[in-house]
Design an enzyme around this catalytic site. Sequence first.
Site, PDB file in Angstrom:
ATOM      1  N   THR A   1       4.846  -0.728  18.903  1.00  0.00           N
ATOM      2  CA  THR A   1       4.227   0.150  17.906  1.00  0.00           C
ATOM      3  C   THR A   1       2.994  -0.510  17.290  1.00  0.00           C
ATOM      4  OG1 THR A   1       5.863  -0.645  16.287  1.00  0.00           O
ATOM      5  CG2 THR A   1       6.300   1.463  17.353  1.00  0.00           C
TER       6      THR A   1
ATOM      7  N   HIS B   1       4.753   5.101   6.798  1.00  0.00           N
ATOM      8  CA  HIS B   1       3.923   5.350   7.974  1.00  0.00           C
ATOM      9  C   HIS B   1       3.882   6.830   8.329  1.00  0.00           C
ATOM     10  CE1 HIS B   1       4.969   0.965   9.340  1.00  0.00           C
ATOM     11  NE2 HIS B   1       4.334   1.013   8.180  1.00  0.00           N
TER      12      HIS B   1
ATOM     13  N   ASP C   1       1.626  -3.522   9.348  1.00  0.00           N
ATOM     14  CA  ASP C   1       3.039  -3.507   8.953  1.00  0.00           C
ATOM     15  C   ASP C   1       3.934  -3.793  10.155  1.00  0.00           C
ATOM     16  OD1 ASP C   1       2.810  -3.028   6.254  1.00  0.00           O
ATOM     17  OD2 ASP C   1       3.665  -1.013   6.303  1.00  0.00           O
ATOM     18  N   GLU C   2       3.643  -3.113  11.269  1.00  0.00           N
ATOM     19  CA  GLU C   2       4.469  -3.288  12.466  1.00  0.00           C
ATOM     20  C   GLU C   2       4.429  -4.739  12.946  1.00  0.00           C
ATOM     21  OE1 GLU C   2       6.327  -0.956  13.103  1.00  0.00           O
ATOM     22  OE2 GLU C   2       5.365   0.990  12.863  1.00  0.00           O
TER      23      GLU C   2
ATOM     24  N   GLU D   1       8.746   1.210   6.344  1.00  0.00           N
ATOM     25  CA  GLU D   1       8.384   2.055   7.477  1.00  0.00           C
ATOM     26  C   GLU D   1       8.205   3.523   7.058  1.00  0.00           C
ATOM     27  OE1 GLU D   1       8.215   1.626  10.992  1.00  0.00           O
ATOM     28  OE2 GLU D   1       8.141  -0.551  10.792  1.00  0.00           O
TER      29      GLU D   1
ATOM     30  N   HIS E   1       6.698  -6.790  10.713  1.00  0.00           N
ATOM     31  CA  HIS E   1       8.099  -6.534  11.033  1.00  0.00           C
ATOM     32  C   HIS E   1       8.488  -7.159  12.373  1.00  0.00           C
ATOM     33  CE1 HIS E   1       7.781  -2.754   8.261  1.00  0.00           C
ATOM     34  NE2 HIS E   1       7.952  -3.873   7.583  1.00  0.00           N
TER      35      HIS E   1
ATOM     36  N   GLU F   1       8.843  -3.187  17.931  1.00  0.00           N
ATOM     37  CA  GLU F   1       7.878  -3.419  16.853  1.00  0.00           C
ATOM     38  C   GLU F   1       6.534  -3.879  17.427  1.00  0.00           C
ATOM     39  OE1 GLU F   1       8.031  -2.534  13.880  1.00  0.00           O
ATOM     40  OE2 GLU F   1      10.104  -2.558  13.201  1.00  0.00           O
TER      41      GLU F   1
ATOM     42  N   GLU G   1       7.394   8.088  14.063  1.00  0.00           N
ATOM     43  CA  GLU G   1       7.572   7.432  12.762  1.00  0.00           C
ATOM     44  C   GLU G   1       8.434   8.282  11.831  1.00  0.00           C
ATOM     45  OE1 GLU G   1       6.720   4.470  11.875  1.00  0.00           O
ATOM     46  OE2 GLU G   1       5.202   3.846  13.326  1.00  0.00           O
TER      47      GLU G   1
ATOM     48  N   TRP H   1       0.855  -1.190   0.000  1.00  0.00           N
ATOM     49  CA  TRP H   1       0.000   0.000   0.000  1.00  0.00           C
ATOM     50  C   TRP H   1       0.887   1.234   0.000  1.00  0.00           C
ATOM     51  CZ3 TRP H   1       0.732   3.422   3.974  1.00  0.00           C
ATOM     52  CH2 TRP H   1       1.288   2.934   5.170  1.00  0.00           C
TER      53      TRP H   1
END
Length: 392
Positions: free
Chosen positions: A228, A175, A257-258, A172, A261, A225, A134, A91
Amino acid sequence: MASRLTSLKEPFLCFTLWGKRNAELRRVSMTSTIPSAVAKVETPKKLFTPRAVHVQIAHSLPPQKIEIFKSLEGWAEENILVHLKPVEKCWQPQDFLPDPSSEGFNEEVKELRERCKEIPDDYFVCLVGDMITEEALPTYQTMLNTYDGVRDETGASLTSWALWTRAWTAEENRHGDLLNKYLYLSGRVDMKQIEKTIQYLIGSGMDPRTENNPYLGFVYTSFQERATFISHGNTARHAKKYGDLKLAQICGIIASDEKRHERAYTKIVDKLFEIDPDGAVLAFADMMKKKISMPGHLIYDGYDDKLFEHFSSVAQRLGVYTAKDYADILEFLVTRWKVGELTNLSGEGNKAQDFVCTLAPRIRRLDERTHGRAKKTTAIPFSWIHGREVQL
């Protein structure tokens, strides 16, 4: 990467880099130093000077352990790089924002601003703090590239560790871009103050006390991670409650996403526990004794010397990131890495095992005691929201 007195203020601060200052924090005057919109802004009182609170240690990993990471490059290619997504399948911020090339752009922005009118200031303090954290991404890539044995030696190295660091950074980076643009369009925040805070934070850097040591560094990133992921997930939940489903979607996609990761970083530590359990548990205990500092622990806006503590207090009260979350993350990692099942450790390893396995319950007990003696807190102004006051 994100955020964190009433009832829970003390235990949370005990588990950050600022733990030694929490008594001082309770005595601080909350008098505003934030200029009004028409007042003359004075020259900021400090430049990019991190506050030294401990003696820094560098390059603590012995050469034979550095070789472990070099030997794991093939493993990392097969097991860590798979947690990245191809750019064309990722995205992008524009997927969630009004399209500036569309004839309906102005109407979309108007709708966005109408939704944001219903969101309270304390939520925006948390969202801004998360966004600023971020946006300090250059610092985090720099930190990863200090780790012996896994750094990107040339800036375009083809080792698996270097490929991971650059691609992780690229993922990242979206974000902060997305949250920044959304907040800009919302009309609810003081973007110039936010931009100054970002500049201060990147200039100040961070010091999680990882000593150029990837054992310590990957324990830290595993914890962070997940932190977050929790923080962005909670801001998504609050946005939905306030009726802004688009903002909830934005925070939720960042949280996903976090989470992805987090799986990569915890898998690295999985491997360390497999091949060097004594070294891994000692590193885990070392980081927990130091307390996990948040990536934005040096955050500053030019006025509030205790901005991180104040931001953390609002996040704590709102339930975005709390002392309970800290204990839950610790307990999750202890279970994930099967720390309680380790055998044949050294004497120091056994002590480290006992420490990390019993720490979460102690944090929770401290949290509960602090709940019982919670006192009324005050409100302070935040420059990020044009100096409006928010309850701590």
